[in-house]
Design a protein around this motif. Sequence first.
Motif, PDB file in Angstrom:
ATOM      1  N   PRO A  71       7.669 -12.844  -3.615  1.00 49.06           N
ATOM      2  CA  PRO A  71       6.705 -13.574  -3.483  1.00 49.06           C
ATOM      3  C   PRO A  71       6.273 -14.180  -2.005  1.00 49.06           C
ATOM      4  N   ALA A  72       7.250 -14.013  -1.346  1.00 52.44           N
ATOM      5  CA  ALA A  72       7.015 -14.727   0.291  1.00 52.44           C
ATOM      6  C   ALA A  72       6.515 -13.578   1.108  1.00 52.44           C
ATOM      7  N   THR A  73       7.105 -12.512   1.033  1.00 53.45           N
ATOM      8  CA  THR A  73       6.617 -11.461   2.040  1.00 53.45           C
ATOM      9  C   THR A  73       5.855 -10.391   1.393  1.00 53.45           C
ATOM     10  N   ARG A  74       5.577 -10.492   0.053  1.00 52.68           N
ATOM     11  CA  ARG A  74       4.571  -9.390  -0.549  1.00 52.68           C
ATOM     12  C   ARG A  74       5.228  -7.929  -0.315  1.00 52.68           C
ATOM     13  N   THR A  75       6.247  -7.806  -0.322  1.00 50.63           N
ATOM     14  CA  THR A  75       6.861  -6.321  -0.131  1.00 50.63           C
ATOM     15  C   THR A  75       7.912  -6.110  -1.309  1.00 50.63           C
TER      16      THR A  75
ATOM     17  N   ASP B 242       0.886  -1.248   0.016  1.00 54.30           N
ATOM     18  CA  ASP B 242       0.029   0.002  -0.037  1.00 54.30           C
ATOM     19  C   ASP B 242       0.776   1.164   0.032  1.00 54.30           C
ATOM     20  N   PHE B 243       2.038   1.041   0.316  1.00 54.33           N
ATOM     21  CA  PHE B 243       3.050   2.461   0.365  1.00 54.33           C
ATOM     22  C   PHE B 243       4.001   2.495  -0.706  1.00 54.33           C
ATOM     23  N   ALA B 244       4.252   1.553  -1.360  1.00 57.35           N
ATOM     24  CA  ALA B 244       5.199   1.205  -2.520  1.00 57.35           C
ATOM     25  C   ALA B 244       4.914   2.267  -3.436  1.00 57.35           C
ATOM     26  N   PRO B 245       3.735   2.623  -4.077  1.00 54.75           N
ATOM     27  CA  PRO B 245       3.560   3.738  -4.995  1.00 54.75           C
ATOM     28  C   PRO B 245       3.833   5.319  -4.689  1.00 54.75           C
ATOM     29  N   ARG B 246       3.935   5.324  -3.175  1.00 54.42           N
ATOM     30  CA  ARG B 246       4.146   6.617  -2.700  1.00 54.42           C
ATOM     31  C   ARG B 246       5.613   6.670  -2.241  1.00 54.42           C
ATOM     32  N   ALA B 247       6.434   5.642  -2.487  1.00 54.50           N
ATOM     33  CA  ALA B 247       7.745   5.820  -1.808  1.00 54.50           C
ATOM     34  C   ALA B 247       8.476   6.963  -2.226  1.00 54.50           C
ATOM     35  N   ASP B 248       8.373   7.256  -3.360  1.00 56.22           N
ATOM     36  CA  ASP B 248       9.227   8.733  -3.718  1.00 56.22           C
ATOM     37  C   ASP B 248       8.505   9.956  -3.798  1.00 56.22           C
ATOM     38  N   LYS B 249       7.224  10.038  -3.132  1.00 53.45           N
ATOM     39  CA  LYS B 249       6.399  11.407  -2.801  1.00 53.45           C
ATOM     40  C   LYS B 249       6.872  12.110  -1.585  1.00 53.45           C
ATOM     41  N   GLY B 250       7.209  11.587  -0.550  1.00 52.28           N
ATOM     42  CA  GLY B 250       7.577  12.121   0.653  1.00 52.28           C
ATOM     43  C   GLY B 250       9.218  12.326   1.110  1.00 52.28           C
TER      44      GLY B 250
END
Length: 364
Positions: free
Chosen positions: A255-259, A220-228
């Motif tokens: 595939p294991a942690t979904r991160t 849920d945070f990956a798309p905003r990783a470079d915004k802040g």
Amino acid sequence: MTKRFNRVLLTCAVFMATLPLGACGEKQQDQTDDAPLDRPVLVSHPRIAAQSQPREFAATIRPRVESDLGFRVAGKVVKRFVQTGQKVKDGEPLAALDENDLKLQKEQAEAELSAAKMAMAQTQGDEKRALALRKNGWTTDATLDRIKAAAQEARGRQQRAERALEMARNSLDYATLRADGDGVVTQTLVEPGQVVAAGQTAIRLAHSGELEAAVALPEDFAPRADKGAATLTLWANKAKTYQAKLRELSPSADPATRTFAARYSILDPDPAVSLGMSATLSIAAPGAERIMSVPLSALYNQGDGPAVWKVGADGRLKLTPVKLVRYDSDTALVSGGLTARDQIVVLGVHKLEAGRKVRVITKG
């Protein structure tokens, strides 16, 4: 009787004479008491805060470039020259293979080249003689063609022998694994006596230079990783904060942690930042509004909304309305009407009035 009457009149006259003086003294004293004095007030400066709390992630300090080095030929490891954590220079030997078979291949290639050179010399002589005989008409075209073909084959054989010798020399040189740059050995994966295949990872080398923070970001945070704005704090020294910037974000989730694996470059590193250290990466919410943090005791509400008492440049009080964002444990976040340079009253705000001249006592 007359004397008594005169004495009474004298007493009354004295009393009446002293009465106005007493009244004047009392009035003068009242006027002095009513004169306003500079009232001492305790003040402090508002602090800048973020409206949204930053997200924090556990990170590990990693090098920008980390190489998995392996032998380019197969063989048996006879010696390893380095240990984990050792610093190495570019070209320094790290490990070596048994060279006996590789030396034999080199000697074989040298022998093949020598034979090819002899054959080439012979066919070149035959070709020259055949050309002279054909010019005088003492031989046929078919014989000349066969001699030319043999000479061409000899040239090709010599070229193959030269390339084979070059490859044999390279293979012998590949028996020694060397560092491809300055850095630190982070892992050794081979031991003397071990037989390795060509390309198998033997030494892991972290190159000197730029350091990064490796972190795993949730979906849920990956798309905003470079915004802040991103900052980094080492677990070993939480008082020091480093600026960071996103350099790389994996396009696919683990595939294991979904991160999503991400790398943040450290913009202002110092010698305290070392490989393998643990850190906390804080990323502010994108577009977070800058607001002010004030003590709860500084808020004053007359029924028209929250406000604070601000001390002006002339030392007089002014009631400044603010907008309440949220409450924290002992502070309130407000917006509008305040800057970090303002002086606000933090105690006794319900006993103040606008325009009153005060004496400032700064909160320590």
